[in-house]
Write a protein that holds these residues in place. Structure first.
Motif, short mmCIF file in Angstrom:
data_model
loop_
_atom_site.label_atom_id
_atom_site.label_comp_id
_atom_site.label_asym_id
_atom_site.label_seq_id
_atom_site.Cartn_x
_atom_site.Cartn_y
_atom_site.Cartn_z
N ARG A 101 0.81 -1.21 0.00
CA ARG A 101 0.00 0.00 0.00
C ARG A 101 0.85 1.27 0.00
NH1 ARG A 101 -5.01 -1.44 -1.70
NH2 ARG A 101 -5.92 -3.09 -0.40
N ARG A 102 2.05 1.19 0.56
CA ARG A 102 2.94 2.36 0.54
C ARG A 102 3.37 2.69 -0.88
NH1 ARG A 102 6.74 -0.40 5.01
NH2 ARG A 102 6.34 -2.04 3.47
N VAL A 103 3.66 1.66 -1.65
CA VAL A 103 4.04 1.86 -3.05
C VAL A 103 2.84 2.38 -3.84
CG1 VAL A 103 4.82 0.71 -5.15
CG2 VAL A 103 5.84 0.10 -2.94
N GLN A 104 1.68 1.81 -3.60
CA GLN A 104 0.48 2.23 -4.31
C GLN A 104 0.14 3.69 -4.04
OE1 GLN A 104 -2.69 -0.46 -3.28
NE2 GLN A 104 -1.75 -2.22 -4.31
N VAL A 105 0.26 4.12 -2.79
CA VAL A 105 -0.11 5.50 -2.46
C VAL A 105 0.88 6.49 -3.07
CG1 VAL A 105 1.11 5.86 -0.24
CG2 VAL A 105 -1.13 6.91 -0.63
N ILE A 106 2.15 6.10 -3.17
CA ILE A 106 3.14 6.98 -3.78
C ILE A 106 2.85 7.15 -5.27
CG2 ILE A 106 5.57 7.12 -4.49
CD1 ILE A 106 6.28 5.99 -1.72
N ILE A 107 2.57 6.05 -5.95
CA ILE A 107 2.32 6.11 -7.39
C ILE A 107 1.00 6.85 -7.68
CG2 ILE A 107 1.79 4.73 -9.43
CD1 ILE A 107 3.79 2.65 -8.36
N THR A 108 -0.05 6.51 -6.92
CA THR A 108 -1.37 7.07 -7.20
C THR A 108 -1.50 8.52 -6.74
OG1 THR A 108 -2.29 4.85 -6.88
CG2 THR A 108 -3.84 6.67 -6.95
N ALA A 109 -1.16 8.78 -5.48
CA ALA A 109 -1.35 10.13 -4.94
C ALA A 109 -0.21 11.06 -5.34
CB ALA A 109 -1.47 10.06 -3.41
N TRP A 110 1.03 10.66 -5.05
CA TRP A 110 2.18 11.54 -5.26
C TRP A 110 2.44 11.80 -6.74
CZ3 TRP A 110 5.29 15.11 -3.58
CH2 TRP A 110 6.60 15.24 -4.04
N GLY A 113 -1.40 12.02 -8.89
CA GLY A 113 -2.05 13.23 -8.37
C GLY A 113 -1.32 14.50 -8.78
N SER A 114 0.01 14.46 -8.79
CA SER A 114 0.79 15.63 -9.22
C SER A 114 0.62 15.91 -10.71
CB SER A 114 2.28 15.41 -8.90
OG SER A 114 2.49 15.35 -7.50
N LEU A 115 0.45 14.83 -11.49
CA LEU A 115 0.20 15.02 -12.92
C LEU A 115 -1.13 15.75 -13.14
CD1 LEU A 115 1.24 14.32 -15.81
CD2 LEU A 115 -0.16 12.27 -15.68
N ILE A 116 -2.16 15.34 -12.42
CA ILE A 116 -3.46 16.01 -12.52
C ILE A 116 -3.35 17.45 -12.03
CG2 ILE A 116 -5.85 16.00 -11.72
CD1 ILE A 116 -5.64 12.96 -11.53
N GLU A 117 -2.61 17.67 -10.95
CA GLU A 117 -2.42 19.03 -10.43
C GLU A 117 -1.73 19.90 -11.46
OE1 GLU A 117 -2.45 22.37 -8.34
OE2 GLU A 117 -3.41 20.56 -7.60
N VAL A 128 -10.29 13.57 -7.99
CA VAL A 128 -10.02 12.41 -8.85
C VAL A 128 -9.27 11.32 -8.08
CG1 VAL A 128 -8.84 11.60 -10.92
CG2 VAL A 128 -10.04 13.80 -10.95
N GLY A 129 -8.24 11.73 -7.33
CA GLY A 129 -7.37 10.76 -6.67
C GLY A 129 -8.01 10.03 -5.51
#
Length: 587
Positions: A101-110, A113-117, A128-129
């Motif tokens: 889950r730590r890897v998943q949250v980094i890829i999805t949120a960090w 999410g930064s790409l969408i931002e 979205v995230g």
């Protein structure tokens, strides 16, 4: 300006904090009280005109409706993916990258999410995230906390650089003293210099955000309630942090404010996802949440649990994820292709409410340019991509509408309160005793109190502006000139003043972590309405790290003193050490 006026200017913020965060009242109750306090202070203490208060209130309602439109689109897309069955393939795709889950949250949120931002900004990554993390099996509270924590580093260059290009630029432009001070370099060069400083401060501070994100995840949502469990992913977290912040800084320094977040996150995804699949830097022990039956009740929202599906998903990962790819492509096209952007924001496609109640306050609605429209289009495309039954699609619409109705009261109270607060200056500024708007009163009092320590305090002013306004751009509009003037008053030259202005932008970005209307919007899309105070109590922790570290770095750059450099190097270690030493309670 008296201490009483400073306290009164702080009173609306204290009202929100005490009622929402301390007393844990509902957002509707807290924001109704805060709006009443703010309006009464504006009318009877600041002597604002009733027309200004009314215009600010109406403008706030219009802004709130535009935010609700984005929330509706985000929920609709999530519901549509659920109804089509594609969400199971999305979940499987992320699980195939890594079950941790730590890897998943980094890829999805960090990174995602930064790409969408970078493409859209204005709270879209949260809208979205958070549903995407929820669909991956994250507790609703963990999903919201995660997407809000990353509303920091990429935000200054969100929406293709709007916080710098519009916020800082309009805050400093047309000021005679600014023009005189920066005449040797010119306004454009000064903005580029500030952009480079923003990129550097964010990169040096934000590189640890993935690690802090992991620690917060395991501390509040792990079976052991241990921050240290998140720190065990330090190799992967630092790798992901550098993969984003290094290209991010280089783009900010050499290309300007439009593309640092877009390019940094895209390069980061290209590097980090294959590395995670190959197992590079991934922790040996996999972290997962406890069984759902052991989840604390406050972890979950009111949305129904997404049930796991046995067997192979009905769709490929690429096909299932294609609506999100469409969202990113349309966001980028509408922000970068100038003829298209000009049409979407032009007079023919913009509804303008000019000079409300005879004031200078105006509002506009650009539905074609709104991320909400793009999210709705992506949801509609699912009918064709997944060959959906219209009954299922209709269920998605009805569910999104119910959530929208539930979220509306909180936003329709919080945003007008913010607008009245920002526009609370005295009706006639030429009269003796006239006062600037409440945010400026607070900023001026802080400057008088801290003087030569101002670089340490400057990020907090920026975050205060974002907390109030819900926008890094608006915070920069309010306080950039004030920050520049304060830098001049404490004897800093033009080059060093750009560092102070940069701390404003950095603090304003970090303030999005606790911005009430960002929190309300993120909570709404995962079914956590009226739990906003609990969310803010968590995101205050990374906010404290961010504004403190940015302030220490700014003070070190400006003074060059070894002591400040030592403090800037030591603080992250002390922060992580204290957090790791704290033990959470098990339910």
């Amino acid at each position: 300006m008296t201490a009483l006026h400073t306290f009164l200017a702080l009173l609306p913020i204290l009202t929100v904090f005490i009622l929402l965060v301390v007393m844990r009242l509902s957002t509707k109750t807290a924001m109704l009280a805060a709006y009443s306090v703010t309006a009464l202070l504006a009318l009877f203490v600041w002597q604002s005109s009733w027309q200004t208060v009314a215009a600010a209130t109406v403008n706030g309602m219009i802004v709130a409706l535009t935010v609700l439109y984005i929330v509706f689109g985000a929920i609709l897309l999530l519901n549509t993916l659920k109804e089509s069955g594609a969400i199971h393939a999305v979940r499987q795709g992320f699980t195939d990258i890594s079950p941790d889950r730590r890897v998943q949250v980094i890829i999805t949120a960090w990174l995602f999410g930064s790409l969408i931002e970078g493409a859209s900004g204005w709270g879209t990554p949260s809208a979205v995230g958070a549903p995407l993390l929820l669909a991956l099996g994250f507790p609703a509270m963990a999903a919201v906390m995660s997407v809000l924590i990353i509303q920091s580093t990429p935000v200054s260059f969100g929406a293709v650089g709007t916080p710098l290009l519009v916020g800082v630029s309009s805050g400093l432009d047309n000021k005679t003293d600014v023009a005189a001070a920066i005449a040797p370099t010119g306004f454009e060069q000064y903005l580029l210099q500030t952009t480079a400083n923003v990129g550097l401060l964010h990169a040096l501070t934000g590189v640890l955000i993935p690690l802090i994100l992991c620690g917060m995840l395991t501390r509040f949502f792990g079976g052991n309630r241990s921050f240290a469990e998140g720190l065990k992913a330090w190799k992967f977290a630092l790798f992901a942090g550098i993969a984003f912040t290094l290209p991010y800084f280089l783009v900010a320094k050499f290309w300007g404010p439009e593309f640092p977040s877009l390019v940094g996150s895209f390069i980061g995804l290209l590097i980090v996802v294959p590395a995670a699949k190959a197992g590079w830097f991934v922790p040996k022990e996999t972290f997962d949440f406890p069984e759902r039956s052991r989840w604390d009740s406050h972890w979950v929202g009111v949305l129904p649990e997404e049930q796991p599906v046995s067997g192979r998903p009905a769709f490929s990962v690429l096909r299932a994820f294609s609506p999100y790819v469409l969202v990113i492509v349309l966001l980028i096209l509408t922000r970068i292709v100038q003829p298209l952007k000009a049409f979407l924001v032009g007079d023919t496609t913009t509804v303008t409410f000019a000079n409300l109640f005879g004031t200078s306050i105006s509002s506009k609605v650009q539905l074609g340019y709104s991320p909400g429209t793009i999210l709705i289009l992506a949801a509609v495309s699912c009918i064709f991509i997944f060959k959906m039954d219209m009954k299922n699609f209709k269920r998605g619409w009805l569910g999104a509408g119910k959530t929208l109705i539930a979220a509306a009261p909180a936003l329709l109270l919080s945003v007008p309160m913010v607008q009245v607060f920002i526009n609370s200056q005295s009706a006639d500024m030429g009269l003796p005793g006239a006062m600037p708007a409440m945010p400026m009163v607070l900023a001026q009092s802080a400057a008088a109190a801290f003087e030569n320590f101002w670089p340490n305090i400057s990020p907090a002013i920026g975050s205060l502006g974002a907390f109030i306004a819900g926008s890094n751009t608006v915070s920069n509009m309010m306080f950039s000139y004030f920050q520049f003037s304060t830098a001049q008053q404490i004897g800093l030259n033009t080059d060093l003043s750009s560092i102070v202005v940069a701390t404003q932008a950095v603090g304003g970005a970090a303030g999005n972590m606790i911005s009430v209307h960002n929190v309300v919007a993120a909570a709404a899309v995962v079914g956590l309405l009226n739990r906003e105070g609990e969310i803010i109590r968590k995101t205050l922790i990374p906010l404290f790290y961010y504004i403190t570290q940015a302030g220490l770095l700014a003070q070190a750059f400006i003074s060059g003193a070894a002591g400040w450099w030592l403090a800037a190097l030591a603080f992250p270690l002390v922060f992580l050490g204290i957090m790791a030493a704290l033990k959470g309670k098990r339910s």
